[in-house]
Design an enzyme around this catalytic site. Structure first.
Site, PDB file in Angstrom:
ATOM      1  N   ILE A  93       0.845  -1.189   0.000  1.00 46.04           N
ATOM      2  CA  ILE A  93       0.000   0.000   0.000  1.00 46.04           C
ATOM      3  C   ILE A  93       0.876   1.232   0.000  1.00 46.04           C
ATOM      4  O   ILE A  93       1.819   1.332   0.790  1.00 46.04           O
ATOM      5  CB  ILE A  93      -0.893   0.036   1.260  1.00 46.04           C
ATOM      6  N   CYS A  94       0.554   2.160  -0.861  1.00 46.32           N
ATOM      7  CA  CYS A  94       1.278   3.427  -0.875  1.00 46.32           C
ATOM      8  C   CYS A  94       0.398   4.463  -0.186  1.00 46.32           C
ATOM      9  O   CYS A  94      -0.525   4.993  -0.766  1.00 46.32           O
ATOM     10  CB  CYS A  94       1.564   3.850  -2.307  1.00 46.32           C
TER      11      CYS A  94
END
Lengths: 155, 439
Positions: A93-94
């Protein structure tokens, strides 16, 4: 036995989580203070995520909560990786909240889950990040070592 | 690691506990008295410049890590923290009251009447065999039971039969020893004030009230200006382990200073051996953890700093620097260490320009330097192996801008020595301008 800062804080969080959790979040596994799994659901009628449950994997370092936990989506038989322009197909996840810069020790497992819920809720693009194929094929690093470039504040 | 199911030595209470009781409104009260970092009641609460309160140890650890308030992300410094005495009093009072209120809140309804919370305390109070009134509950919450028996029996006895040798004061209705009644009246019925006040103080602040010399706070080090042996000596002087890599030494020293300074804030500072024990716990639980080189890097970097682009733009400069270094090394082989000591001498002047620390991670450094095989240049090899972060500090050929800095640094250093020693440390810039004309 010596109880670390992280253990103490996590056992408090676990105690609270065992009591009650916000809607759409449920604890799956917390056998130790290094790795937890939780399930999250998107609560509104966003068609991308309708009727889906996603599994989150939390990994805590001994410096938690000074350092952020490592949070990724975990693919299981009936737990896909959600489609999102900031979520790679390997579950990474960014999100600046999870990076050194955006993290704050006042955050906790519950607040991370809620942030991710709202990150999904607010999304309208049914797509993967740019360069997903290449990233997923080549990445051998752990999420904490990746330098994300947080540029997009719209989602 | 221990399992959550295992019985823990510490308190697992949480503010949300109250939600299940008939007193859910106590939940926000409980929550307001807890540190947001450790989720526990404040220990030595410190207030930041942005008016958020945290445990001294928690906020110091946070500020050491990223220099920002955990609650609002505003920048802050350890120096600006102030002790929040009112909060500590509140926490201490609430911690004492909590078990009692908790028990009270969790009693079945029909027993929740005035006498019930009293029963537990009867063992102490029954000593004087009198049925007590509810009023006592309040005062016993504040005082230690032992002495309260003394104070209260003097107070309450007027309601009952007077003991032998006591008379009732005509003014305040208190029972007073017969031979003390005149002094009592002379003092406007306040004679037992000096007697009870100091006693209750002793009981609430404990026996450690005797003056302890306050320990002095330690400064954090600019590690880039401290050489290994000096750092080792500092650790040895403090009586802590000097084992491990340079990075471990730095972390250990930082943690010690944090523990020490947090202890300085405390109302009742702990002994040095206690702190050493805490450091030992820290060492075992997280201190010797390896692979944290990223930590120090991440804090300085801007959120949108593009390391890749930076290294592409400046890659040529580094290659040039290395080429220059290779040329110079055979002529002046000892230069790297000299420039190293130069930097230590700069203490008191602003810290040297630190290169963005993405350089510390080898994976992100610019393209590999073509290394000529067969060429052995001693120090240069070391520089190249550590390329490029070491270049900044150790290369004899500094980039023009850096060279200028070091020269300025050393001339400024010389100037300081002409000034009175005190001006070396405080407000250097203003001192320079004010002192110069007088000379």
């Amino acid at each position: 036995m010596a109880t670390s800062f992280a253990t103490k804080r996590l056992s408090k969080e676990l105690n609270k989580i065992n009591g009650q959790l916000p809607p759409g979040i449920s604890l799956v596994k917390a056998d130790d203070f290094q790795e937890w799994q939780l399930d999250i659901k998107v609560l509104d009628n966003n068609p991308i995520y309708l009727n889906q449950t996603y599994r989150l994997m939390f990994k805590f370092s001994s410096s938690y909560p000074i350092e952020p936990p490592e949070v990724t989506f975990l693919a299981c038989p009936d737990r896909p990786i959600p489609m999102h322009p900031h979520i790679y197909s390997n579950g990474i996840i960014c999100l600046d909240l999870l990076g050194m810069q955006g993290w704050s020790p006042v955050q906790n497992v519950e607040s991370i889950c809620m942030s991710l819920q709202s990150m999904l809720t607010g999304n309208t693009k049914n797509e993967r990040p740019e360069g997903d194929q290449q990233f997923v094929a080549n990445n051998r690093r752990r999420p904490r070592d990746i330098d994300f470039y947080y540029h997009d504040n719209t989602v | 690691m221990n399992k959550p199911s295992k019985e823990e030595a510490f308190d697992l209470s949480d503010s949300t506990d109250w939600l299940k009781t008939p007193l859910p409104l106590l939940s926000p009260v409980d929550s307001a008295l807890r540190c947001q970092v450790c989720k526990d009641f404040y220990t030595t609460p410190m207030i930041t410049s942005c008016a958020h309160t945290f445990c001294s140890l928690c906020i110091r650890r946070c500020l050491n890590n990223d220099g920002r308030c955990p609650a609002c992300r505003a920048q802050d410094q350890e120096l600006k923290l102030r002790f929040n005495a009112a909060m500590e009093d509140l926490v201490e009072a609430f911690k004492k009251a909590r078990p009692e209120v908790w028990e009270f809140a969790n009693k079945p309804v029909e027993v929740v009447r005035a006498p019930s919370p009293k029963r537990r305390r009867l063992s102490v109070e029954d000593d004087d065999g009198n049925p007590r009134k509810l009023r006592r509950t309040r005062s016993s919450g504040r005082n230690k039971p032992k002495e309260q028996v003394v104070v209260d029996s003097a107070e309450d006895d007027d309601d009952y039969v007077l003991e032998d040798g006591f008379v009732q004061c005509p003014v305040c209705q208190k029972s007073v020893k017969e031979d003390k009644i005149n002094t009592h009246l002379d003092r406007n019925c306040e004679d037992d004030v000096p007697l009870t006040k100091p006693r209750s103080k002793v009981s609430s602040f404990g026996p450690t009230d005797k003056p302890i010399p306050r320990p002095e706070r330690l400064p954090q080090l600019h590690y880039s200006m401290v050489k290994d042996n000096i750092l080792r000596k500092k650790l040895a002087d403090l009586g802590i382990s000097t084992a491990g890599t340079r990075q471990q030494l730095e972390k250990r020293y930082t943690e010690w200073v944090t523990l020490w300074n947090a202890n300085c804030d405390a109302t009742k500072p702990k002994g040095k051996s206690e702190l050493r024990r805490e450091l030992d716990i820290w060492e075992r639980t997280q201190g010797s953890r390896a692979g944290t080189s990223k930590d120090s890097g991440a804090q300085i970097r801007e959120k949108d700093f593009d390391g890749q682009a930076w290294s592409t733009t400046h890659g040529d400069t580094f290659r040039e620097l290395i080429a220059n270094a290779r040329k110079k090394v055979p002529v002046k082989p000892t230069t790297p260490t000299e420039s190293g000591s130069d930097m230590v001498d700069l203490t008191g002047s602003p810290s040297p320009v630190k290169m963005p620390t993405y350089l510390e991670s080898p994976t992100k450094s610019p393209a590999k330097v073509p290394e000529e095989p067969g060429e052995t240049l001693g120090d240069t090899d070391m520089i190249i192996n550590n390329f490029p972060s070491q270049i900044v500090e150790e290369s004899p050929t500094k980039q023009p801008s850096q060279r200028r800095f070091f020269e300025e640094g050393s001339t400024a250093d010389a100037d300081y020595s002409e000034l009175p020693p005190s001006s070396q440390y405080s407000g250097i810039a203003s001192d320079m301008t004010t002192v110069r004309p007088i000379q």
